[in-house]
Design an enzyme around this catalytic site. Structure first.
Site, PDB file in Angstrom:
ATOM      1  N   ARG A   1     -29.488  36.540  26.202  1.00  0.00           N
ATOM      2  CA  ARG A   1     -28.262  36.864  26.810  1.00  0.00           C
ATOM      3  C   ARG A   1     -28.154  38.179  27.604  1.00  0.00           C
ATOM      4  O   ARG A   1     -27.360  38.825  27.512  1.00  0.00           O
ATOM      5  CB  ARG A   1     -27.141  37.012  25.660  1.00  0.00           C
ATOM      6  CG  ARG A   1     -26.765  35.484  25.189  1.00  0.00           C
ATOM      7  CD  ARG A   1     -26.593  34.290  26.166  1.00  0.00           C
ATOM      8  NE  ARG A   1     -26.488  33.140  25.268  1.00  0.00           N
ATOM      9  CZ  ARG A   1     -27.430  32.259  24.973  1.00  0.00           C
ATOM     10  NH1 ARG A   1     -28.767  32.582  25.459  1.00  0.00           N
ATOM     11  NH2 ARG A   1     -27.391  31.169  24.305  1.00  0.00           N
TER      12      ARG A   1
ATOM     13  N   SER B   1     -18.309  32.172  25.026  1.00  0.00           N
ATOM     14  CA  SER B   1     -18.579  32.910  23.946  1.00  0.00           C
ATOM     15  C   SER B   1     -18.200  34.398  23.981  1.00  0.00           C
ATOM     16  O   SER B   1     -19.073  35.140  24.678  1.00  0.00           O
ATOM     17  CB  SER B   1     -19.910  32.669  23.217  1.00  0.00           C
ATOM     18  OG  SER B   1     -20.012  31.375  22.980  1.00  0.00           O
TER      19      SER B   1
ATOM     20  N   GLU C   1     -20.435  39.763  24.735  1.00  0.00           N
ATOM     21  CA  GLU C   1     -21.037  39.183  25.704  1.00  0.00           C
ATOM     22  C   GLU C   1     -20.819  39.472  27.166  1.00  0.00           C
ATOM     23  O   GLU C   1     -21.438  39.628  27.937  1.00  0.00           O
ATOM     24  CB  GLU C   1     -21.181  37.806  25.605  1.00  0.00           C
ATOM     25  CG  GLU C   1     -22.178  36.972  26.484  1.00  0.00           C
ATOM     26  CD  GLU C   1     -22.318  35.585  25.900  1.00  0.00           C
ATOM     27  OE1 GLU C   1     -22.903  34.618  27.043  1.00  0.00           O
ATOM     28  OE2 GLU C   1     -22.426  35.317  24.861  1.00  0.00           O
TER      29      GLU C   1
END
Length: 350
Positions: A159, A236, A342
């Site tokens: 990520r 998320s 994130e």
């Protein structure tokens, strides 16, 4: 221009100025001219991974709206797909499946634009952009030049990439290597394998895999729906913690003290010498259930997925941040594991 109209969270104050760049040359010229003038610039894609402060952005927002895609034959059953940064990501995935191309199907249903996918190294259901990315064209804002950078030069990791957290470059387009056999990537994610009724590692028709992924994402409120508050999120919010194997025993020991030694802690490969834990599992075991409400009930954990922090209508960014801090601190206090966000933050921080 209220930025709440351009983020999937429906949050964010106004931008002082707003520019729509519909062609690659317009995008390069707009960013370059603003940089030359010393103007603060925010390059905005789909707003699906963005948390903007209630004060907004005291500069110019350049909205990427470039379009265009084409295929080149590589050989040995592989084609190279080149896509402009402003293309809708899921539209591109759907088009590749319709054309009988395999590789992107497990990344179905992810909101946002193509240009953001290599920045975040977007991933889902056992597949990452890094698995398929060939190269990107970027505008280097320091030199004002457009460069082609191979995927190996982007520092792609879980990520993240060298492009994340920096405004030194703007992605103009991306290239992906896809298969012509119409078959999916190997199904690595156990939940998806169960939904498809196959063993992990199997390949299935790409269209079948896409449909299964979309069904799983909808069940978790992870497919955008303008009328459904449970999808008013940034996806998320926290990444799964990645722990060095040298520290894993200590971390698992701390978790066992809280949940009991007989409880199995889910772990996954996190790369060489690393193990990944489930952020959702930790959040739930720290006492935060689905639907857990933040300030005034204006924000809450999704009723279907504890990793999504949602705007229930009438929220402000500070409400969201307060809930995020509560969850982060609760997991840290319970297990000694720090969750990292994130999304990208503009004018605010966690």
């Amino acid at each position: 221009m209220p930025l709440s109209e351009h983020t999937t969270l429906r949050l964010g104050g106004p931008a002082a100025r707003f520019v729509l760049a519909e062609r690659p040359r317009e995008l390069v010229e707009a960013v370059t001219a603003l940089d030359d003038a010393g103007e603060p610039v925010l390059v905005l894609g789909g707003g699906s991974n963005l948390v903007v402060s209630d004060e907004g952005f005291a500069g110019t927002v350049v909205r990427v709206a470039t379009t265009g895609r084409h295929l080149d034959l590589v050989g040995d059953g592989v084609v190279e797909l080149t896509v402009e940064a402003g293309e809708n990501w899921d539209d591109v995935v759907a088009d590749t499946v319709d054309r009988g191309l395999g590789g992107l199907e497990c990344l179905s249903g992810i909101p946002g634009l193509v240009g953001a996918t290599p920045v975040q190294n977007v991933g889902a259901y056992g597949v990452e952009v890094a698995d398929l990315l060939v190269s990107v064209d970027v505008l280097d804002r320091r030199t004002r030049k457009v460069n082609q950078v191979p995927a190996a030069g982007l520092g792609l990791d879980y990520r993240t990439s060298l492009l994340k957290g920096t405004d030194s470059a703007v992605v103009l387009r991306a290239r992906f290597a896809l298969r012509q056999d119409g078959r999916s990537a190997p199904i690595r994610y156990h939940e998806l394998a169960r939904a498809l009724g196959v063993e992990p590692g199997a390949r299935v028709p790409a269209a079948r895999a896409r449909q299964a992924v979309l069904e799983l994402r909808r069940a978790k409120g992870m497919v955008l729906d303008h009328d459904e508050h449970d999808t008013w999120s940034a996806g998320s919010f926290f990444t799964n913690p990645v722990v060095p194997d040298t520290e894993l025993a200590d971390v698992l020991g701390r978790i066992a003290v809280r949940v009991g030694a007989d409880v199995r802690v889910p772990t996954y490969p996190g790369g060489p010498g690393r193990t990944k834990l489930s952020a959702a599992w930790l959040i739930e075991r720290a006492g935060f259930r689905r639907g857990h409400a933040g300030p005034g009930g204006r924000v809450a954990l999704s009723a279907r997925h504890t990793l999504a922090l949602t705007n229930r209508g009438g929220a402000c960014t500070e409400d969201l941040l307060a809930l995020a801090r509560e969850v982060r601190d609760g997991v840290r206090d319970a297990f000694g594991v720090v969750l990292h966000p994130e999304p990208v933050f503009v004018g605010c921080r966690l």
